[in-house]
Design an enzyme around this catalytic site. Structure first.
Site, short mmCIF file in Angstrom:
data_model
loop_
_atom_site.label_atom_id
_atom_site.label_comp_id
_atom_site.label_asym_id
_atom_site.label_seq_id
_atom_site.Cartn_x
_atom_site.Cartn_y
_atom_site.Cartn_z
N ASP A 9 8.62 -2.74 2.83
CA ASP A 9 7.66 -3.78 3.18
C ASP A 9 7.98 -4.11 4.66
OD1 ASP A 9 5.91 -6.07 2.96
OD2 ASP A 9 7.72 -7.30 2.85
N LEU A 10 7.02 -4.64 5.38
CA LEU A 10 7.25 -4.91 6.81
C LEU A 10 7.73 -6.35 7.06
CD1 LEU A 10 6.92 -3.98 9.82
CD2 LEU A 10 4.55 -4.75 9.68
N ASP A 11 6.85 -7.32 6.73
CA ASP A 11 7.14 -8.74 7.00
C ASP A 11 8.29 -9.22 6.12
OD1 ASP A 11 4.98 -9.08 8.86
OD2 ASP A 11 3.58 -9.18 7.19
N THR A 17 8.41 -11.90 10.56
CA THR A 17 7.13 -12.43 11.06
C THR A 17 6.70 -13.68 10.29
OG1 THR A 17 6.21 -10.72 9.69
CG2 THR A 17 6.09 -10.37 12.07
N LYS A 45 4.26 -15.69 1.13
CA LYS A 45 4.94 -14.42 1.40
C LYS A 45 4.35 -13.29 0.56
CE LYS A 45 9.37 -15.80 3.27
NZ LYS A 45 10.79 -15.98 3.02
N GLY A 46 3.96 -12.22 1.23
CA GLY A 46 3.44 -11.04 0.54
C GLY A 46 1.99 -11.18 0.08
N ARG A 49 -4.23 -12.35 3.59
CA ARG A 49 -4.69 -13.43 4.48
C ARG A 49 -5.63 -14.41 3.76
NH1 ARG A 49 -7.36 -11.06 9.65
NH2 ARG A 49 -5.46 -9.81 9.52
N SER A 114 2.79 -2.36 3.37
CA SER A 114 2.60 -3.77 3.76
C SER A 114 1.17 -4.22 3.51
CB SER A 114 2.92 -3.92 5.24
OG SER A 114 2.47 -5.17 5.73
N ALA A 115 1.02 -5.52 3.21
CA ALA A 115 -0.32 -6.09 3.02
C ALA A 115 -1.01 -6.35 4.36
CB ALA A 115 -0.20 -7.41 2.26
N SER A 116 -0.24 -6.32 5.44
CA SER A 116 -0.76 -6.79 6.73
C SER A 116 -1.71 -5.82 7.43
CB SER A 116 0.40 -7.11 7.67
OG SER A 116 -0.10 -7.48 8.93
N ASN A 118 -2.20 -6.30 10.48
CA ASN A 118 -1.63 -6.27 11.83
C ASN A 118 -0.44 -5.31 11.95
OD1 ASN A 118 -3.22 -8.35 13.32
ND2 ASN A 118 -2.51 -9.63 11.64
N LYS A 145 -0.79 -6.83 -3.56
CA LYS A 145 0.40 -6.93 -4.42
C LYS A 145 0.20 -8.16 -5.31
CE LYS A 145 3.24 -5.22 -0.57
NZ LYS A 145 4.23 -5.55 0.47
N GLU A 169 11.71 -4.86 -0.76
CA GLU A 169 10.74 -5.96 -0.76
C GLU A 169 11.40 -7.34 -0.70
OE1 GLU A 169 7.95 -7.52 -0.78
OE2 GLU A 169 6.52 -5.89 -0.71
N ASP A 170 10.77 -8.28 0.01
CA ASP A 170 11.32 -9.64 0.07
C ASP A 170 10.46 -10.64 -0.72
OD1 ASP A 170 9.17 -9.59 1.97
OD2 ASP A 170 9.94 -11.47 2.79
#
Ligand code: BG6
Ligand code: MG
Length: 225
Positions: A9-11, A17, A45-46, A49, A114-116, A118, A145, A169-170
């Site tokens: 996962d990214l964020d 972020t 988180k996760g 938007r 990632s869900a982002s 960006n 997710k 994953e966080d």
């Protein structure tokens, strides 16, 4: 080794972020007159938007039309992009680059899930745009997710079977997504929060290949994999 790919996962796993998401949502909630705290931010988180905006509106007891919501989500993203545009490679979380390098030296593929939307901008700003073998993000995945789509897509793009993937994953929703995909999941954060993960570490600085091999052995002995 059973593990052929690690999907990150990214964020909150590769970069922090969450603070920029919080700053942008905070600006929006101030404009709307909604009280929004750091604790409320944990719920986002996760989460995608639009789903994040829905949670905020629920906190504030507001009901808006879809065009109004789209405008607010776009405004939040404009502010968020202002912040992430200023990110530097120094913001890569401790141990992330070192662990990824170790995986690559051992021919384990590295992918992003990632869900982002960006993701490309963040990777470019922190100098990681050529690091990952495969990227599944908000631009090529539609189901949020805990749906497993983002991780199954990452596995497919990396050319690796589901059983050969380990997810980092966080977020609770992200851990559930990994388990729904049938993958091993290593939580990043607090074990009392990420209860369902197969192992929880504080950050990637606590990870290395030996730990991954031990986890595979443990899960094998317990009949989990
Ligand atoms: C996730 C974050 O990675 O991406 C969420 O944890 C965020 O907080 C989601 O809402 C969507 O991000 P973006 O950049 O497309 O608004
Ligand atoms: Mg995350």
């Amino acid at each position: 080794m059973r593990t052929k790919a690690c999907i990150f996962d990214l964020d909150g796993v590769i970069v922090d972020t969450a603070k920029y998401h919080y700053m942008a949502w905070k600006r929006l909630t101030e404009k709307l007159g909604i009280t929004f705290t750091v604790t409320d931010n944990e719920r986002l988180k996760g989460v995608s938007r639009m789903a994040s905006l829905d949670i905020i509106l629920e906190i504030g007891g507001r009901k808006l039309t879809m065009p109004e919501k789209q405008e607010l989500a776009a405004q939040k993203n404009e502010w968020y992009v202002e912040y992430i545009n200023m990110m530097t490679p120094g913001e890569i979380l401790p141990g992330a680059s070192e662990f990824i390098d170790e995986l690559k030296r051992n021919n384990i593929r590295v992918a992003l899930g990632s869900a982002s939307k960006n993701t490309p901008l963040i990777l470019e700003r922190v100098g990681m745009n050529h690091v990952f073998d495969a990227i599944a993000d908000g631009n090529n995945v539609t189901k949020a997710k805990p749906d497993p789509e983002v991780f199954t897509k990452a596995a497919e793009l990396a050319g690796v079977e589901i059983t050969g993937c380990v997810v980092f994953e966080d977020a609770i929703a992200g851990v559930e997504a990994a388990l729904n995909a049938g993958m091993i999941c290593i939580g990043i954060g607090d074990p009392s929060v990420l209860k369902d993960a197969h192992l929880v570490v504080k950050g990637l600085h606590e990870m290395n290949l030996d730990k991954l091999i031990s986890l595979e052995k443990r899960l094998g002995n317990e009949g989990i994999i």
